[in-house]
Design a protein around this motif. Structure first.
Motif, PDB file in Angstrom:
ATOM      1  N   SER A  84      18.116  38.509 -16.205  1.00  0.00           N
ATOM      2  CA  SER A  84      18.977  38.798 -15.139  1.00  0.00           C
ATOM      3  C   SER A  84      20.261  38.283 -15.271  1.00  0.00           C
ATOM      4  O   SER A  84      21.119  38.998 -14.652  1.00  0.00           O
ATOM      5  N   ARG A  85      20.657  37.550 -16.278  1.00  0.00           N
ATOM      6  CA  ARG A  85      22.152  37.032 -16.551  1.00  0.00           C
ATOM      7  C   ARG A  85      22.449  38.056 -17.452  1.00  0.00           C
ATOM      8  O   ARG A  85      23.860  37.955 -17.813  1.00  0.00           O
ATOM      9  N   LEU A  86      21.701  39.009 -18.046  1.00  0.00           N
ATOM     10  CA  LEU A  86      22.439  39.960 -18.960  1.00  0.00           C
ATOM     11  C   LEU A  86      23.108  40.923 -18.392  1.00  0.00           C
ATOM     12  O   LEU A  86      23.007  41.072 -16.903  1.00  0.00           O
ATOM     13  N   PRO A  87      24.367  41.522 -18.823  1.00  0.00           N
ATOM     14  CA  PRO A  87      24.855  42.462 -18.286  1.00  0.00           C
ATOM     15  C   PRO A  87      24.055  43.706 -17.470  1.00  0.00           C
ATOM     16  O   PRO A  87      23.145  44.059 -18.181  1.00  0.00           O
ATOM     17  N   ALA A  88      24.439  43.973 -16.532  1.00  0.00           N
ATOM     18  CA  ALA A  88      23.609  44.962 -15.659  1.00  0.00           C
ATOM     19  C   ALA A  88      23.166  46.311 -16.603  1.00  0.00           C
ATOM     20  O   ALA A  88      22.222  46.780 -16.571  1.00  0.00           O
ATOM     21  N   TRP A  89      24.464  46.717 -17.122  1.00  0.00           N
ATOM     22  CA  TRP A  89      24.056  47.673 -17.902  1.00  0.00           C
ATOM     23  C   TRP A  89      23.152  47.758 -19.292  1.00  0.00           C
ATOM     24  O   TRP A  89      22.412  48.693 -19.815  1.00  0.00           O
ATOM     25  N   PHE A  90      23.140  46.564 -19.790  1.00  0.00           N
ATOM     26  CA  PHE A  90      22.213  46.082 -20.856  1.00  0.00           C
ATOM     27  C   PHE A  90      20.736  45.863 -20.490  1.00  0.00           C
ATOM     28  O   PHE A  90      20.041  45.774 -21.477  1.00  0.00           O
ATOM     29  N   GLN A  91      20.543  45.516 -19.194  1.00  0.00           N
ATOM     30  CA  GLN A  91      19.269  45.051 -18.977  1.00  0.00           C
ATOM     31  C   GLN A  91      18.156  46.013 -19.151  1.00  0.00           C
ATOM     32  O   GLN A  91      17.101  45.924 -19.892  1.00  0.00           O
ATOM     33  N   PRO A  92      18.392  47.408 -19.160  1.00  0.00           N
ATOM     34  CA  PRO A  92      17.473  48.436 -19.521  1.00  0.00           C
ATOM     35  C   PRO A  92      17.207  48.399 -21.106  1.00  0.00           C
ATOM     36  O   PRO A  92      16.015  48.820 -21.545  1.00  0.00           O
ATOM     37  N   VAL A  93      18.256  48.144 -21.939  1.00  0.00           N
ATOM     38  CA  VAL A  93      17.895  48.018 -23.238  1.00  0.00           C
ATOM     39  C   VAL A  93      16.937  46.916 -23.608  1.00  0.00           C
ATOM     40  O   VAL A  93      15.844  46.756 -24.327  1.00  0.00           O
ATOM     41  N   ALA A  94      17.304  45.442 -22.954  1.00  0.00           N
ATOM     42  CA  ALA A  94      16.374  44.516 -23.398  1.00  0.00           C
ATOM     43  C   ALA A  94      14.873  45.007 -22.707  1.00  0.00           C
ATOM     44  O   ALA A  94      14.027  44.563 -23.506  1.00  0.00           O
ATOM     45  N   GLU A  95      14.669  45.629 -21.871  1.00  0.00           N
ATOM     46  CA  GLU A  95      13.371  46.005 -21.433  1.00  0.00           C
ATOM     47  C   GLU A  95      12.886  46.976 -22.473  1.00  0.00           C
ATOM     48  O   GLU A  95      11.695  46.878 -22.572  1.00  0.00           O
ATOM     49  N   LEU A  96      13.741  47.891 -22.989  1.00  0.00           N
ATOM     50  CA  LEU A  96      13.251  48.784 -24.110  1.00  0.00           C
ATOM     51  C   LEU A  96      12.759  47.782 -25.383  1.00  0.00           C
ATOM     52  O   LEU A  96      11.640  47.962 -25.915  1.00  0.00           O
ATOM     53  N   GLU A  97      13.488  46.919 -25.655  1.00  0.00           N
ATOM     54  CA  GLU A  97      13.213  46.052 -26.725  1.00  0.00           C
ATOM     55  C   GLU A  97      11.872  45.408 -26.512  1.00  0.00           C
ATOM     56  O   GLU A  97      10.917  45.167 -27.431  1.00  0.00           O
ATOM     57  N   ALA A  98      11.468  45.035 -25.217  1.00  0.00           N
ATOM     58  CA  ALA A  98      10.430  43.965 -25.202  1.00  0.00           C
ATOM     59  C   ALA A  98       9.073  45.086 -25.044  1.00  0.00           C
ATOM     60  O   ALA A  98       8.017  44.634 -25.273  1.00  0.00           O
ATOM     61  N   GLU A 135      25.523  30.790 -20.889  1.00  0.00           N
ATOM     62  CA  GLU A 135      24.416  31.228 -20.394  1.00  0.00           C
ATOM     63  C   GLU A 135      23.827  32.904 -20.846  1.00  0.00           C
ATOM     64  O   GLU A 135      22.914  32.940 -20.912  1.00  0.00           O
ATOM     65  N   MET A 136      24.900  33.443 -21.399  1.00  0.00           N
ATOM     66  CA  MET A 136      24.557  34.755 -22.045  1.00  0.00           C
ATOM     67  C   MET A 136      24.201  34.500 -23.363  1.00  0.00           C
ATOM     68  O   MET A 136      23.291  35.360 -23.796  1.00  0.00           O
TER      69      MET A 136
END
Length: 274
Positions: A84-98, A135-136
């Motif tokens: 949740s501390r990732l930039p909001a625009w990048f959070q979907p990318v982290a979900e794709l990675e996962a 934190e990032m």
């Protein structure tokens, strides 16, 4: 009378973490200082995490779980908090990675996030986010845990030789980063190729990009922006970029020759200057 900050546990993962930490600490009859003494930190840090003024780390979470006998509650929750501390625009990318089973990425300037050392990541993030770099950086390292799974995704990285030459942080930081890349030489799920300067013009000169492949979903093409990213599942784009990536793989050095180049740059450019 002490003014206790009230948190809304439904506001965010961080708020829930702080709320639950306070609840369980008080349930065990411990003050913030007493819990801090048990987990080798200050009571002030415990208080700052309980009131969301500080973001917890995975190490802190694991120590709290052990101290309070939570059965791993905070070790599980910390992943949501850090994501949740990732930039909001990048959070979907982290979900794709996962979720991806195969990640193919071409990098023009910096080491791909999943392969960055803490010091390298911190130096990069401190340029634009000096107050949030720590934190990032923790959030970035949390993304890397997908490589430690029992069934990790295949990660294929083609990087420009410029990535090796662009100093990020100190010489020691770069040396440690390149040494870290070499630790993947015998990892069957992580393949690293370097595209040498001698290649000349190539299809990756337009910039870095990543292709995500999944077992049951369409492929996704992703390209970074300054403060946002662009992704698409458009079949013609996927086809064109997949062919482009295959061409980059063909023009790059083999994984063995790439490792030799990384080791040579590590010694010649970031070794002991004496």
């Amino acid at each position: 009378m002490v003014n206790i900050q009230e948190l809304d546990p439904s506001a965010s993962p961080l708020d829930y973490y702080g709320w639950e930490l306070r609840r369980l600490r008080e349930e065990h009859g411990l003050t913030q200082q007493q819990l801090g003494d048990i987990i080798f930190c200050t009571g002030s840090l415990v208080g700052q995490i309980e009131t969301t003024r500080k973001v917890p780390t995975r190490a802190f979470s694991e120590r709290v779980d052990a101290a309070l006998g939570t059965g791993g509650v905070f070790s599980r929750l910390i992943g949501l908090v850090l994501r949740s501390r990732l930039p909001a625009w990048f959070q979907p990318v982290a979900e794709l990675e996962a979720r991806a089973t195969y990640i193919s990425t071409f990098q023009t300037q910096v080491v791909y996030g999943l392969l960055q050392t803490p010091e390298y990541a911190r130096a990069l993030l401190a340029v634009d986010y000096p107050d949030k770099a720590e934190e990032m950086m923790g959030a970035r390292l949390e993304r890397q845990r997908i490589l430690e799974r029992g069934e990790p995704p295949v990660l294929w990285v083609v990087m420009s030789e410029a990535v090796l030459m662009q100093q990020v942080g100190s010489r020691e930081v770069m040396r440690e980063q390149l040494a870290h890349l070499l630790t993947f030489r015998d990892n069957p799920w992580v393949q690293i190729q370097v595209l040498p300067f001698s290649t000349g013009e190539h299809t990756g000169l337009m910039g870095s990009f990543t292709l995500f492949r999944f077992d049951d979903d369409p492929d996704i093409f992703y390209i970074d922006g300054y403060d946002q990213g662009h992704m698409t599942a458009n079949p013609p784009v996927i086809k064109e970029r997949s062919v482009g990536y295959a061409r980059l793989q063909a023009m790059a050095l083999s994984t063995e020759d790439s490792a030799e180049l990384i080791a040579r740059v590590m010694e010649e450019h970031y070794g002991d200057p004496s």
